[in-house]
Design a protein around this motif. Structure first.
Motif, PDB file in Angstrom:
ATOM      1  N   ALA A  10       0.831  -1.201   0.000  1.00 63.51           N
ATOM      2  CA  ALA A  10       0.000   0.000   0.000  1.00 63.51           C
ATOM      3  C   ALA A  10       0.864   1.249   0.000  1.00 63.51           C
ATOM      4  O   ALA A  10       0.609   2.203  -0.753  1.00 63.51           O
ATOM      5  N   TYR A  11       1.899   1.257   0.815  1.00 70.29           N
ATOM      6  CA  TYR A  11       2.797   2.412   0.852  1.00 70.29           C
ATOM      7  C   TYR A  11       3.650   2.484  -0.414  1.00 70.29           C
ATOM      8  O   TYR A  11       3.924   3.575  -0.925  1.00 70.29           O
ATOM      9  N   GLU A  12       4.069   1.341  -0.910  1.00 68.94           N
ATOM     10  CA  GLU A  12       4.848   1.313  -2.145  1.00 68.94           C
ATOM     11  C   GLU A  12       4.035   1.876  -3.302  1.00 68.94           C
ATOM     12  O   GLU A  12       4.554   2.625  -4.145  1.00 68.94           O
ATOM     13  N   ALA A  13       2.748   1.543  -3.337  1.00 68.65           N
ATOM     14  CA  ALA A  13       1.879   1.998  -4.421  1.00 68.65           C
ATOM     15  C   ALA A  13       1.658   3.506  -4.377  1.00 68.65           C
ATOM     16  O   ALA A  13       1.449   4.140  -5.412  1.00 68.65           O
ATOM     17  N   GLU A  14       1.705   4.097  -3.175  1.00 67.41           N
ATOM     18  CA  GLU A  14       1.459   5.526  -3.025  1.00 67.41           C
ATOM     19  C   GLU A  14       2.726   6.356  -3.134  1.00 67.41           C
ATOM     20  O   GLU A  14       2.664   7.576  -3.318  1.00 67.41           O
ATOM     21  N   ALA A  15       3.884   5.722  -3.011  1.00 62.48           N
ATOM     22  CA  ALA A  15       5.138   6.460  -2.938  1.00 62.48           C
ATOM     23  C   ALA A  15       5.548   7.052  -4.289  1.00 62.48           C
ATOM     24  O   ALA A  15       5.219   6.525  -5.350  1.00 62.48           O
ATOM     25  N   ALA A  16       6.271   8.156  -4.206  1.00 59.68           N
ATOM     26  CA  ALA A  16       6.902   8.730  -5.395  1.00 59.68           C
ATOM     27  C   ALA A  16       8.342   8.257  -5.499  1.00 59.68           C
ATOM     28  O   ALA A  16       8.894   8.144  -6.586  1.00 59.68           O
ATOM     29  N   LYS A  17       8.932   7.935  -4.335  1.00 59.13           N
ATOM     30  CA  LYS A  17      10.333   7.527  -4.314  1.00 59.13           C
ATOM     31  C   LYS A  17      10.539   6.444  -3.271  1.00 59.13           C
ATOM     32  O   LYS A  17       9.910   6.450  -2.214  1.00 59.13           O
ATOM     33  N   CYS A  18      11.431   5.504  -3.594  1.00 56.85           N
ATOM     34  CA  CYS A  18      11.787   4.430  -2.669  1.00 56.85           C
ATOM     35  C   CYS A  18      13.297   4.307  -2.608  1.00 56.85           C
ATOM     36  O   CYS A  18      13.963   4.234  -3.642  1.00 56.85           O
ATOM     37  N   GLY A  19      13.833   4.301  -1.405  1.00 59.08           N
ATOM     38  CA  GLY A  19      15.242   4.004  -1.211  1.00 59.08           C
ATOM     39  C   GLY A  19      15.345   2.693  -0.465  1.00 59.08           C
ATOM     40  O   GLY A  19      14.704   2.525   0.584  1.00 59.08           O
ATOM     41  N   GLU A  20      16.098   1.732  -1.000  1.00 58.97           N
ATOM     42  CA  GLU A  20      16.149   0.410  -0.369  1.00 58.97           C
ATOM     43  C   GLU A  20      17.578  -0.082  -0.250  1.00 58.97           C
ATOM     44  O   GLU A  20      18.384   0.044  -1.179  1.00 58.97           O
ATOM     45  N   TYR A  21      17.885  -0.656   0.903  1.00 60.89           N
ATOM     46  CA  TYR A  21      19.189  -1.269   1.148  1.00 60.89           C
ATOM     47  C   TYR A  21      18.982  -2.752   1.403  1.00 60.89           C
ATOM     48  O   TYR A  21      18.126  -3.144   2.202  1.00 60.89           O
ATOM     49  N   GLN A  22      19.763  -3.582   0.681  1.00 65.27           N
ATOM     50  CA  GLN A  22      19.706  -5.023   0.868  1.00 65.27           C
ATOM     51  C   GLN A  22      21.107  -5.563   1.107  1.00 65.27           C
ATOM     52  O   GLN A  22      22.076  -5.094   0.508  1.00 65.27           O
ATOM     53  N   THR A  23      21.203  -6.543   1.991  1.00 65.65           N
ATOM     54  CA  THR A  23      22.511  -7.109   2.323  1.00 65.65           C
ATOM     55  C   THR A  23      22.860  -8.325   1.468  1.00 65.65           C
ATOM     56  O   THR A  23      23.942  -8.384   0.883  1.00 65.65           O
ATOM     57  N   LEU A  24      21.944  -9.283   1.370  1.00 68.63           N
ATOM     58  CA  LEU A  24      22.265 -10.547   0.692  1.00 68.63           C
ATOM     59  C   LEU A  24      21.342 -10.878  -0.475  1.00 68.63           C
ATOM     60  O   LEU A  24      21.617 -11.832  -1.208  1.00 68.63           O
TER      61      LEU A  24
END
Length: 296
Positions: A108-122
């Motif tokens: 729901a938040y992803e669908a409403e967002a204009a921008k996403c910053g994501e950090y992944q380790t593995l």
């Protein structure tokens, strides 16, 4: 009525909550004082302002009187309230049999967002996963799933990715460690396909892909993955989701937590390679996988 232009129910509720917080601050009132006026617990006032609870017409009218809101402003806020109450089923509702409550909230938040910053380790971020890679991750998840459930969750993940190619696409800044590039999820062939997919996505204007190399050491390491969502492209994050060994998709919207995670994301960004060098590293690892396959 600029406040509600192109506003979805979730965005309208969040906007109304923010406006109510501003009005309370201007009135010089505490949440306890407002709670007394509404004859409710202070936690209810906080939940209204954080859009975690809908505003009833009775509470809305009481707040407008308490804050002495003029007619023009009240009309704008009334439209926000009405818009926030609309129940438009999201596309993932048809997958309710396999989508958890936490996952639905995340989407729901992803669908409403204009921008996403994501950090992944593995692992590669879900929005950037190829179908084969996504299947391998979902099949070997901590929850045992049947083949039909796996197929459905892969479909959900691919539908989420449609946001990257919409007319007004989601802007994504992804920080991926070199370890995520070298961990052979699904085997060498699946991993090569995933790395090729990453290079293709990196060509999109709305995707910024950064790789944190082994050489970055502790500067590029964090104990858990997380994502930051901003409803305004140039604005600060409105909400974050964190992952750990105990729990995934935990919503964080406390100001202190958002400031800490935003600062952590910026620090991790400084440890990443320039975009062009990161893509070169992805291509290099992809070629190494190809050589290993031939040698095997």
């Amino acid at each position: 009525m600029a406040l509600v232009s192109n506003s979805s129910p979730l965005k309208a509720r969040r906007k109304l909550g923010a406006e109510l917080r501003i009005l309370r601050d201007r009135a010089g009132l505490t949440v306890e004082e407002v709670g007394t006026h509404l004859n409710c617990h202070l936690s209810k006032v906080s939940r209204l302002e954080l859009a975690k609870r809908g505003v009833t017409r009775k509470d809305f009218e009481a707040l407008m009187e308490l804050y002495e809101v003029d007619e023009e402003k009240r009309a704008e806020l009334t439209e926000l309230m009405i818009r926030g109450k609309q129940r438009i089923p999201p596309w993932w509702q048809e997958y309710a049999d396999v989508v958890s409550a936490n996952y639905a909230e995340y989407m729901a938040y992803e669908a409403e967002a204009a921008k996403c910053g994501e950090y992944q380790t593995l692992l590669i971020p879900g929005l950037l996963q190829s179908a084969d890679y996504a299947r391998a991750v979902i099949e070997r998840g901590i929850v045992a799933l049947g083949p039909d459930q796996v197929d459905t969750l892969v479909e959900v993940r691919l539908r989420r990715q449609e946001r990257l190619r919409e007319e007004t696409p989601l802007a994504v800044e992804a920080l991926i460690t070199e370890a995520a590039l070298r961990l052979r999820v699904g085997g060498a062939a699946t991993m090569r396909g995933q790395l090729r997919h990453l290079r293709e996505l990196a060509e999109l204007d709305n995707v910024t892909l950064r790789v944190i190399p082994y050489e970055a050491g502790e500067r590029g390491a964090s104990t858990g993955a997380f994502a930051l969502f901003s409803t305004e492209g140039d604005g600060d994050p409105d909400v974050a989701f964190t992952e750990s060994a105990e729990a995934t998709g935990v919503l964080r919207d406390e100001p202190l937590a958002l400031r800490r995670l935003t600062r952590l994301f910026r620090n991790l960004s400084r440890a990443a390679l320039p975009e062009e060098d990161g893509v070169e590293l992805i291509e290099r690892v992809e070629k190494e996988l190809g050589r290993d396959e031939q040698a095997g």
